[in-house]
Design a protein around this motif. Structure first.
Motif, PDB file in Angstrom:
ATOM      1  N   GLU A 275      -0.336   9.177  -5.681  1.00 54.04           N
ATOM      2  CA  GLU A 275      -0.232  10.593  -5.340  1.00 54.04           C
ATOM      3  C   GLU A 275       0.575  11.352  -6.390  1.00 54.04           C
ATOM      4  O   GLU A 275       0.293  12.517  -6.673  1.00 54.04           O
ATOM      5  CB  GLU A 275       0.348  10.765  -3.932  1.00 54.04           C
ATOM      6  CG  GLU A 275      -0.724  10.511  -2.881  1.00 54.04           C
ATOM      7  CD  GLU A 275      -0.186  10.228  -1.477  1.00 54.04           C
ATOM      8  OE1 GLU A 275       1.044  10.329  -1.275  1.00 54.04           O
ATOM      9  OE2 GLU A 275      -1.009   9.885  -0.605  1.00 54.04           O
TER      10      GLU A 275
ATOM     11  N   LEU B 236      -0.592   5.351   6.484  1.00 50.74           N
ATOM     12  CA  LEU B 236      -1.361   5.911   5.363  1.00 50.74           C
ATOM     13  C   LEU B 236      -2.819   5.469   5.402  1.00 50.74           C
ATOM     14  O   LEU B 236      -3.727   6.222   5.047  1.00 50.74           O
ATOM     15  CB  LEU B 236      -0.759   5.439   4.040  1.00 50.74           C
ATOM     16  CG  LEU B 236       0.490   6.160   3.581  1.00 50.74           C
ATOM     17  CD1 LEU B 236       1.187   5.364   2.486  1.00 50.74           C
ATOM     18  CD2 LEU B 236       0.115   7.551   3.072  1.00 50.74           C
ATOM     19  N   ALA B 237      -3.039   4.237   5.805  1.00 53.56           N
ATOM     20  CA  ALA B 237      -4.387   3.677   5.722  1.00 53.56           C
ATOM     21  C   ALA B 237      -5.283   4.100   6.870  1.00 53.56           C
ATOM     22  O   ALA B 237      -6.509   4.129   6.709  1.00 53.56           O
ATOM     23  CB  ALA B 237      -4.306   2.145   5.671  1.00 53.56           C
ATOM     24  N   HIS B 238      -4.694   4.424   8.014  1.00 49.10           N
ATOM     25  CA  HIS B 238      -5.506   4.595   9.217  1.00 49.10           C
ATOM     26  C   HIS B 238      -5.206   5.914   9.909  1.00 49.10           C
ATOM     27  O   HIS B 238      -4.283   5.991  10.735  1.00 49.10           O
ATOM     28  CB  HIS B 238      -5.270   3.418  10.172  1.00 49.10           C
ATOM     29  CG  HIS B 238      -5.485   2.085   9.528  1.00 49.10           C
ATOM     30  ND1 HIS B 238      -6.734   1.635   9.160  1.00 49.10           N
ATOM     31  CD2 HIS B 238      -4.617   1.124   9.147  1.00 49.10           C
ATOM     32  CE1 HIS B 238      -6.618   0.440   8.593  1.00 49.10           C
ATOM     33  NE2 HIS B 238      -5.347   0.104   8.565  1.00 49.10           N
TER      34      HIS B 238
ATOM     35  N   LEU C  61       0.827  -1.208   0.000  1.00 48.46           N
ATOM     36  CA  LEU C  61       0.000   0.000   0.000  1.00 48.46           C
ATOM     37  C   LEU C  61       0.860   1.256   0.000  1.00 48.46           C
ATOM     38  O   LEU C  61       0.552   2.231  -0.706  1.00 48.46           O
ATOM     39  CB  LEU C  61      -0.933   0.028   1.219  1.00 48.46           C
ATOM     40  CG  LEU C  61      -1.722   1.334   1.270  1.00 48.46           C
ATOM     41  CD1 LEU C  61      -2.837   1.337   0.245  1.00 48.46           C
ATOM     42  CD2 LEU C  61      -2.223   1.644   2.649  1.00 48.46           C
ATOM     43  N   ALA C  62       1.937   1.238   0.789  1.00 48.93           N
ATOM     44  CA  ALA C  62       2.794   2.430   0.852  1.00 48.93           C
ATOM     45  C   ALA C  62       3.370   2.754  -0.529  1.00 48.93           C
ATOM     46  O   ALA C  62       3.415   3.915  -0.935  1.00 48.93           O
ATOM     47  CB  ALA C  62       3.912   2.210   1.879  1.00 48.93           C
ATOM     48  N   GLU C  63       3.781   1.729  -1.261  1.00 48.85           N
ATOM     49  CA  GLU C  63       4.337   1.950  -2.606  1.00 48.85           C
ATOM     50  C   GLU C  63       3.260   2.448  -3.573  1.00 48.85           C
ATOM     51  O   GLU C  63       3.478   3.366  -4.363  1.00 48.85           O
ATOM     52  CB  GLU C  63       4.931   0.645  -3.159  1.00 48.85           C
ATOM     53  CG  GLU C  63       6.066   0.078  -2.338  1.00 48.85           C
ATOM     54  CD  GLU C  63       7.268   1.002  -2.251  1.00 48.85           C
ATOM     55  OE1 GLU C  63       7.491   1.788  -3.197  1.00 48.85           O
ATOM     56  OE2 GLU C  63       7.975   0.946  -1.229  1.00 48.85           O
TER      57      GLU C  63
ATOM     58  N   ARG D 207       4.693   2.217   7.270  1.00 51.34           N
ATOM     59  CA  ARG D 207       4.331   3.341   6.398  1.00 51.34           C
ATOM     60  C   ARG D 207       2.931   3.140   5.830  1.00 51.34           C
ATOM     61  O   ARG D 207       2.119   4.059   5.779  1.00 51.34           O
ATOM     62  CB  ARG D 207       5.330   3.481   5.240  1.00 51.34           C
ATOM     63  CG  ARG D 207       6.677   4.080   5.649  1.00 51.34           C
ATOM     64  CD  ARG D 207       7.500   4.474   4.435  1.00 51.34           C
ATOM     65  NE  ARG D 207       7.852   3.320   3.611  1.00 51.34           N
ATOM     66  CZ  ARG D 207       7.701   3.238   2.300  1.00 51.34           C
ATOM     67  NH1 ARG D 207       7.193   4.278   1.628  1.00 51.34           N
ATOM     68  NH2 ARG D 207       8.047   2.149   1.635  1.00 51.34           N
ATOM     69  N   GLY D 208       2.632   1.921   5.406  1.00 50.61           N
ATOM     70  CA  GLY D 208       1.306   1.630   4.874  1.00 50.61           C
ATOM     71  C   GLY D 208       0.224   1.762   5.933  1.00 50.61           C
ATOM     72  O   GLY D 208      -0.844   2.316   5.675  1.00 50.61           O
ATOM     73  N   LEU D 209       0.522   1.276   7.130  1.00 56.55           N
ATOM     74  CA  LEU D 209      -0.444   1.375   8.229  1.00 56.55           C
ATOM     75  C   LEU D 209      -0.793   2.838   8.506  1.00 56.55           C
ATOM     76  O   LEU D 209      -1.968   3.196   8.653  1.00 56.55           O
ATOM     77  CB  LEU D 209       0.134   0.725   9.496  1.00 56.55           C
ATOM     78  CG  LEU D 209      -0.813   0.661  10.692  1.00 56.55           C
ATOM     79  CD1 LEU D 209      -1.702  -0.577  10.603  1.00 56.55           C
ATOM     80  CD2 LEU D 209      -0.045   0.646  12.018  1.00 56.55           C
TER      81      LEU D 209
ATOM     82  N   VAL E 286      -8.994   4.499   2.618  1.00 57.67           N
ATOM     83  CA  VAL E 286      -8.165   3.346   2.273  1.00 57.67           C
ATOM     84  C   VAL E 286      -8.727   2.092   2.935  1.00 57.67           C
ATOM     85  O   VAL E 286      -9.110   2.127   4.107  1.00 57.67           O
ATOM     86  CB  VAL E 286      -6.705   3.565   2.738  1.00 57.67           C
ATOM     87  CG1 VAL E 286      -5.851   2.341   2.410  1.00 57.67           C
ATOM     88  CG2 VAL E 286      -6.112   4.809   2.097  1.00 57.67           C
TER      89      VAL E 286
ATOM     90  N   ASP F 252       8.337  -0.673   5.994  1.00 59.87           N
ATOM     91  CA  ASP F 252       7.405  -0.494   4.880  1.00 59.87           C
ATOM     92  C   ASP F 252       5.964  -0.711   5.340  1.00 59.87           C
ATOM     93  O   ASP F 252       5.055   0.037   4.958  1.00 59.87           O
ATOM     94  CB  ASP F 252       7.734  -1.478   3.742  1.00 59.87           C
ATOM     95  CG  ASP F 252       9.039  -1.125   3.030  1.00 59.87           C
ATOM     96  OD1 ASP F 252       9.525   0.011   3.194  1.00 59.87           O
ATOM     97  OD2 ASP F 252       9.568  -2.005   2.321  1.00 59.87           O
TER      98      ASP F 252
ATOM     99  N   ALA G  18       0.500   3.955  -2.873  1.00 58.32           N
ATOM    100  CA  ALA G  18       0.040   5.300  -2.503  1.00 58.32           C
ATOM    101  C   ALA G  18       0.948   6.366  -3.093  1.00 58.32           C
ATOM    102  O   ALA G  18       0.474   7.374  -3.629  1.00 58.32           O
ATOM    103  CB  ALA G  18      -0.009   5.427  -0.980  1.00 58.32           C
TER     104      ALA G  18
END
Lengths: 330, 330
Positions: free
Chosen positions: A279, B21-23, A271-273, B17-19, A288, B14, A275
């Motif tokens: 963006e 972004l998502a929450h 997801l981080a990649e 970072r996703g966590l 999300v 990584d 996103a």
């Protein structure tokens, strides 16, 4: 084949027994394999029916409840439900304001939902259908004329479910559904095939360094086999085709679903990649969803869905929901 | 090794970072790898800190938020977080009423949480700890003296989180946690090993017709290797050891977690078998959780946890919660 099952022929029935035990908010017709809300909607509201082959859980049975579906019809694994099943569900949930069928674009599903709609219309029930065909990977596929229906279905069921719950009429609900179906886009990659219990072996075999790029949720072939690569490159292969399909800039709901055997720690990293790439082309992640929301049995891999949204869609998205798989807010 | 990763050494960073972004409900200290609530608790309430090795997601980072944890500390994959990390989290969430550390019984975790508690106590923060050691499979294990800590941790974080949220003092919260830790029991089976990214190969290899009975969530050996069997027999192998461990009749919260690579359709089927066996010995499924709540990277298999409960515990269980992985009610 190494699975937690009793026998290939009882997999769907066994799962429905477990679903019924775990979630008092749904009621299961085990004979017809239909999942209903335990508390039906008020008279005068539009009802939503979806369904399809099993093996994509929580889709669709996990999305039955307040704010989403009124009924979900479960076919055999990767096999369309029958017109009789769909018709029975349609009659049961109809509340005098019509019924919307939410259908993923697979030839069998489309045909059987159409036949069920004709049966219901003969009984003077107003039935409309929306067909989701959001998978940008291929123009036609193994079981499909046109694009396949995948992740946008989940987002559509949530958003349109909220609109139906709020009492909008069938014209409005249908138009909203059509708008979402027309604007959501998905793309998936697989690191392994899925094993259908009745078949006993994977739908396809990949080498240790290979992925299936643009895979379908039944293991249908994608665009091509490619070498496995570090995640930033894989993210590019997911996002690139969506952008190339004229994905507009602006607010979007972004969903990254595991396909059944990919752990959350990998999904969050991906997801981080994803996103960052979205963006970079002006897509803002307004909401999300990460996790297993639409799966393909035990397939390893992930499916990215991007749905452009405005304030109206976001308000429906944020509305209360209470289903086995999704609960919102306090 | 076939995974969605950038590189073995960045997997945890990584995912965090996703966590983040998502929450939006959580805030991540990426340097120290600590996940906090975005909105801290009121002054005068007990704070809860948990953590452990990564690779068990959504445990613990997905359980940070209203009604559960105040902070979760993420170690490297299958590796304890450091005392410094835990200490930093403890100081940051302390609100004048003390801090409870929730620790899974692994030697490294217990030691590092103890060192962090000593550091905090030197700074005059009242810290208590509860150690979960609920896995009935083996008396001692690869990384553990005494039973390993597994699924009861999730249920404890939810129930004790509700009690802390409601303003109970540290004595009460700690006693409640100790009571849950003493009464929850878990047992797991694996159909495959887990592959730690830095190692690149599975923790163990099983033949196509073999399971690891009583496996740990890091792939530690269980009681023995056994032949794969149809689900009713596998369910007996999960429930039997819990019953043999003096599981009392009466109401219970029953959780069946996938270990990372087992799809929901299989888990629901297994739940139905497990439920019948539990009911046969007088255990009533007061609440049920099915899904991936505590995992072991990409291990196939499942973990059964049974926690006997009374009306008080059920009230805490039903209290509102808002975290990345768990949301309750409307």
């Amino acid at each position: 084949m190494k699975k937690l099952i009793s026998a290939p022929e009882t997999v769907v029935a066994d799962a429905l027994r477990g679903l019924a035990l775990a979630h008092p908010g749904v009621r299961v017709d085990h004979e017809r394999r239909i999942v209903y809300r335990a508390e039906p909607k008020d008279y005068g509201t539009v009802a939503l029916v979806s369904g399809g082959g099993s093996g994509h859980e929580p889709l669709h049975t996990g999305y039955v409840g307040f704010g989403m579906l009124d009924a979900a019809v479960a076919g055999e694994v990767f096999t369309s439900p029958t017109p009789d099943q769909i018709h029975a569900a349609t009659i049961a949930v109809e509340r005098g304001a019509g019924v919307l069928h939410i259908v993923k674009n697979y030839t069998g599903d489309v045909m059987n939902f159409e036949m069920a709609a004709e049966l219901a219309q003969a009984a003077r029930i107003d039935v409309r259908a929306v067909v989701v065909a959001d998978d940008v990977a291929v123009a036609d596929s193994l079981y499909t004329a046109g694009r396949r229906g995948t992740g946008t279905t989940v987002l559509l069921e949530k958003i349109v479910g909220a609109a139906a719950e709020q009492g909008h009429d069938l014209d409005t609900v249908h138009a909203l559904a059509a708008r979402i179906a027309a604007s959501g886009r998905s793309m998936g990659i697989a690191l392994s095939g899925a094993t259908v219990p009745a078949a006993g072996s994977p739908t396809f075999e990949l080498a240790d360094d290979e992925i299936e790029w643009g895979v379908g949720i039944h293991g249908e072939p994608g665009r091509e086999r490619q070498p496995l690569a570090p995640m930033p490159e894989l993210a590019e292969r997911l996002v690139g085709p969506l952008v190339a399909d004229a994905l507009p800039a602006g607010d979007a709901i972004v969903m990254l679903s595991g396909l059944g055997a990919t752990p959350l720690i990998e999904l969050y990293g991906m997801l981080a990649e994803v996103a960052a790439l979205l963006e970079a082309v002006g897509v803002r992640l307004a909401r999300v969803v990460v996790g297993e929301t639409i799966t393909a049995l035990d397939m390893a891999g992930c499916l990215l869905t991007v749905l452009p949204v405005d304030a109206e869609l976001l308000a429906y998205w944020d509305a209360p929901v209470e289903t086995p798989a999704m609960r919102w807010g306090r």
